[in-house]
Design a protein around this motif. Structure first.
Motif, PDB file in Angstrom:
ATOM      1  N   VAL A  83       0.836  -1.092   0.316  1.00 38.32           N
ATOM      2  CA  VAL A  83       0.101  -0.477   0.520  1.00 38.32           C
ATOM      3  C   VAL A  83       0.865   1.086  -0.345  1.00 38.32           C
ATOM      4  CG1 VAL A  83      -1.971   1.436   0.982  1.00 38.32           C
ATOM      5  CG2 VAL A  83      -2.069  -1.210   1.203  1.00 38.32           C
ATOM      6  N   VAL A  84       0.431   2.153  -1.005  1.00 39.33           N
ATOM      7  CA  VAL A  84       1.257   3.358  -1.078  1.00 39.33           C
ATOM      8  C   VAL A  84       0.604   4.761  -0.254  1.00 39.33           C
ATOM      9  CG1 VAL A  84       2.099   4.927  -2.840  1.00 39.33           C
ATOM     10  CG2 VAL A  84       2.270   2.780  -3.699  1.00 39.33           C
ATOM     11  N   VAL A  85       0.726   5.244   0.474  1.00 37.34           N
ATOM     12  CA  VAL A  85       0.553   5.565   1.471  1.00 37.34           C
ATOM     13  C   VAL A  85       1.207   7.633   0.936  1.00 37.34           C
ATOM     14  CG1 VAL A  85      -0.355   7.021   3.434  1.00 37.34           C
ATOM     15  CG2 VAL A  85       0.833   4.661   2.759  1.00 37.34           C
ATOM     16  N   MET A  86       0.078   7.942   0.536  1.00 36.79           N
ATOM     17  CA  MET A  86       0.527   9.103  -0.475  1.00 36.79           C
ATOM     18  C   MET A  86       0.418  10.484   0.871  1.00 36.79           C
ATOM     19  SD  MET A  86      -0.255   9.149  -4.751  1.00 36.79           S
ATOM     20  CE  MET A  86      -0.023  10.755  -4.304  1.00 36.79           C
ATOM     21  N   SER A  87       1.231  11.466   0.731  1.00 34.43           N
ATOM     22  CA  SER A  87       0.513  12.966   1.524  1.00 34.43           C
ATOM     23  C   SER A  87      -0.142  13.863   1.329  1.00 34.43           C
ATOM     24  CB  SER A  87       2.225  13.646   1.454  1.00 34.43           C
ATOM     25  OG  SER A  87       2.258  14.248   0.149  1.00 34.43           O
ATOM     26  N   PRO A  88      -0.937  15.224   1.005  1.00 38.17           N
ATOM     27  CA  PRO A  88      -1.653  16.037   0.734  1.00 38.17           C
ATOM     28  C   PRO A  88      -0.689  16.929  -0.144  1.00 38.17           C
ATOM     29  CG  PRO A  88      -1.848  16.923   3.155  1.00 38.17           C
ATOM     30  CD  PRO A  88      -0.893  15.610   2.933  1.00 38.17           C
ATOM     31  N   ARG A  89      -1.692  17.102  -1.071  1.00 40.28           N
ATOM     32  CA  ARG A  89      -1.302  18.184  -1.969  1.00 40.28           C
ATOM     33  C   ARG A  89       0.377  18.985  -2.162  1.00 40.28           C
ATOM     34  NH1 ARG A  89      -5.218  20.592  -6.493  1.00 40.28           N
ATOM     35  NH2 ARG A  89      -5.426  22.414  -4.389  1.00 40.28           N
ATOM     36  N   PRO A  90       1.139  19.211  -2.334  1.00 39.62           N
ATOM     37  CA  PRO A  90       1.242  18.082  -3.460  1.00 39.62           C
ATOM     38  C   PRO A  90       1.655  16.928  -3.221  1.00 39.62           C
ATOM     39  CG  PRO A  90       3.276  19.433  -2.510  1.00 39.62           C
ATOM     40  CD  PRO A  90       1.611  19.976  -2.419  1.00 39.62           C
ATOM     41  N   GLY A  91       1.281  15.880  -3.999  1.00 36.83           N
ATOM     42  CA  GLY A  91       1.215  14.426  -3.767  1.00 36.83           C
ATOM     43  C   GLY A  91       2.394  14.201  -3.587  1.00 36.83           C
ATOM     44  N   THR A  92       3.339  13.243  -2.656  1.00 35.95           N
ATOM     45  CA  THR A  92       4.665  13.274  -2.671  1.00 35.95           C
ATOM     46  C   THR A  92       4.027  10.945  -1.851  1.00 35.95           C
ATOM     47  OG1 THR A  92       5.010  13.233  -0.086  1.00 35.95           O
ATOM     48  CG2 THR A  92       5.781  14.806  -2.279  1.00 35.95           C
ATOM     49  N   ILE A  93       5.934   9.998  -1.886  1.00 35.92           N
ATOM     50  CA  ILE A  93       4.651   9.317  -1.549  1.00 35.92           C
ATOM     51  C   ILE A  93       5.366   9.204  -0.224  1.00 35.92           C
ATOM     52  CG2 ILE A  93       5.765   6.817  -1.087  1.00 35.92           C
ATOM     53  CD1 ILE A  93       5.408   6.276  -4.306  1.00 35.92           C
ATOM     54  N   ARG A  94       4.670   9.239   0.820  1.00 31.98           N
ATOM     55  CA  ARG A  94       4.466   8.771   2.473  1.00 31.98           C
ATOM     56  C   ARG A  94       5.481   8.185   3.240  1.00 31.98           C
ATOM     57  NH1 ARG A  94       1.179  12.255   7.031  1.00 31.98           N
ATOM     58  NH2 ARG A  94       3.438  11.368   7.608  1.00 31.98           N
ATOM     59  N   GLU A  95       4.886   6.877   2.173  1.00 29.17           N
ATOM     60  CA  GLU A  95       5.511   5.080   2.837  1.00 29.17           C
ATOM     61  C   GLU A  95       4.665   4.365   2.096  1.00 29.17           C
ATOM     62  OE1 GLU A  95       5.811   3.885   6.876  1.00 29.17           O
ATOM     63  OE2 GLU A  95       6.423   6.199   8.025  1.00 29.17           O
ATOM     64  N   ILE A  96       4.893   3.184   2.298  1.00 27.43           N
ATOM     65  CA  ILE A  96       5.394   1.764   1.476  1.00 27.43           C
ATOM     66  C   ILE A  96       4.956   0.921   2.230  1.00 27.43           C
ATOM     67  CG2 ILE A  96       5.032   0.502  -0.739  1.00 27.43           C
ATOM     68  CD1 ILE A  96       6.536   2.535  -2.362  1.00 27.43           C
TER      69      ILE A  96
END
Length: 274
Positions: free
Chosen positions: A223-236
């Motif tokens: 599961v790829v967890v994304m941050s609020p915009r601007p979207g980045t990958i927080r953790e996988i």
């Protein structure tokens, strides 16, 4: 898979795969509105292995659907590169499958003819397309409803038809954008079970966007967890669940509880669509 839940930021190909099905390398997406410049995605890198199931979760507007459009070639990155099976994506890709939140079936065509629309557009050999459609109809439990029209089908059955249509040409990569979001809770659970079984049977690489943490963890390898915009990958998150997953038994496993709790913590919410 390991039995414990491991959390990692993955920029390379998981599990040592030689060639990823999907490669996203240092991608930014920027666009201009009337009032300002907007960065939708920033520095996103992700490899999805052949046959892997990866789910994307994150706040609304964080760029999850934008990532799918990049992979499909419907949108070009501002910087960085997207690859499918090692080939750079330079425009719309016709070899993928795409399933949306709405089934988008043609009301004047039966279930079978909606599925075969894919064959007509791709000029697939008729006998091959019909045999593949029959196989998918059986796989998705649509027997007896082949000649039914969309208004005669439940929401879950309509999505099964849409899934069959997307898989008709045996795509190496299936993109799914919140495909079960409009279904009631019970039907959604049933579709989760069906999708997981179909994925295991076909071996297709799946990239799923969902707002349901439970759905993401039940279905995915990672599961790829994304941050609020601007979207980045927080953790996988590697969910660490067995390959074969009974729905009720999976929900009771400690790995499931650990993964969902961790993702909720990352998203800063107690529910996030569950």
């Amino acid at each position: 898979m390991p039995n414990d839940t491991t959390v990692h930021q993955s920029l390379g190909t998981p599990r040592g795969a030689a060639l990823p099905a999907v490669g996203i390398d240092a991608v930014d997406v920027r666009f201009r509105t009337r009032k300002r410049d907007v960065t939708a995605l920033s520095g996103v890198s992700l490899d999805v292995a052949m046959g892997e199931f990866v789910a994307l979760v994150g706040p609304s507007g964080c760029g999850k659907s934008t990532l799918l459009k990049l992979v499909a070639g419907l949108l070009a990155p501002s910087t960085g590169e997207v690859r499918l099976q090692g080939e750079a994506v330079r425009g719309p890709r016709h070899d993928i499958g795409y399933v949306f939140q709405r089934a988008a079936l043609l009301e004047w065509r039966s279930a079978r003819r909606n599925i075969l629309l894919q064959a007509e557009m791709r000029k697939m050999p008729t006998a091959q397309a019909r045999a593949r459609a029959d196989q998918l109809i059986g796989m998705t439990g649509l027997q007896g409803f082949e000649d039914a029209y969309p208004h005669e089908l439940s929401g879950g059955m309509q999505q099964r038809v849409a899934l069959c249509r997307a898989l008709l040409h045996e795509p190496p990569v299936l993109l799914m954008d919140e495909p079960f979001g409009a279904l009631d809770a019970l039907t959604r659970e049933q579709m989760n079970v069906e999708l997981h079984r179909i994925w295991r049977d076909t071996g297709t690489t799946v990239l799923l966007v969902t707002h349901s943490i439970a759905e993401a963890v039940y279905l995915a390898d990672r599961v790829v967890v994304m941050s609020p915009r601007p979207g980045t990958i927080r953790e996988i998150i590697d969910v660490g669940l067995p390959a074969e997953r009974d729905y009720a038994e999976t929900m009771a496993r400690p790995e499931f509880a650990e993964a969902t709790a961790h993702i909720r913590g990352l998203l800063g919410t107690a529910a996030a669509g569950d």
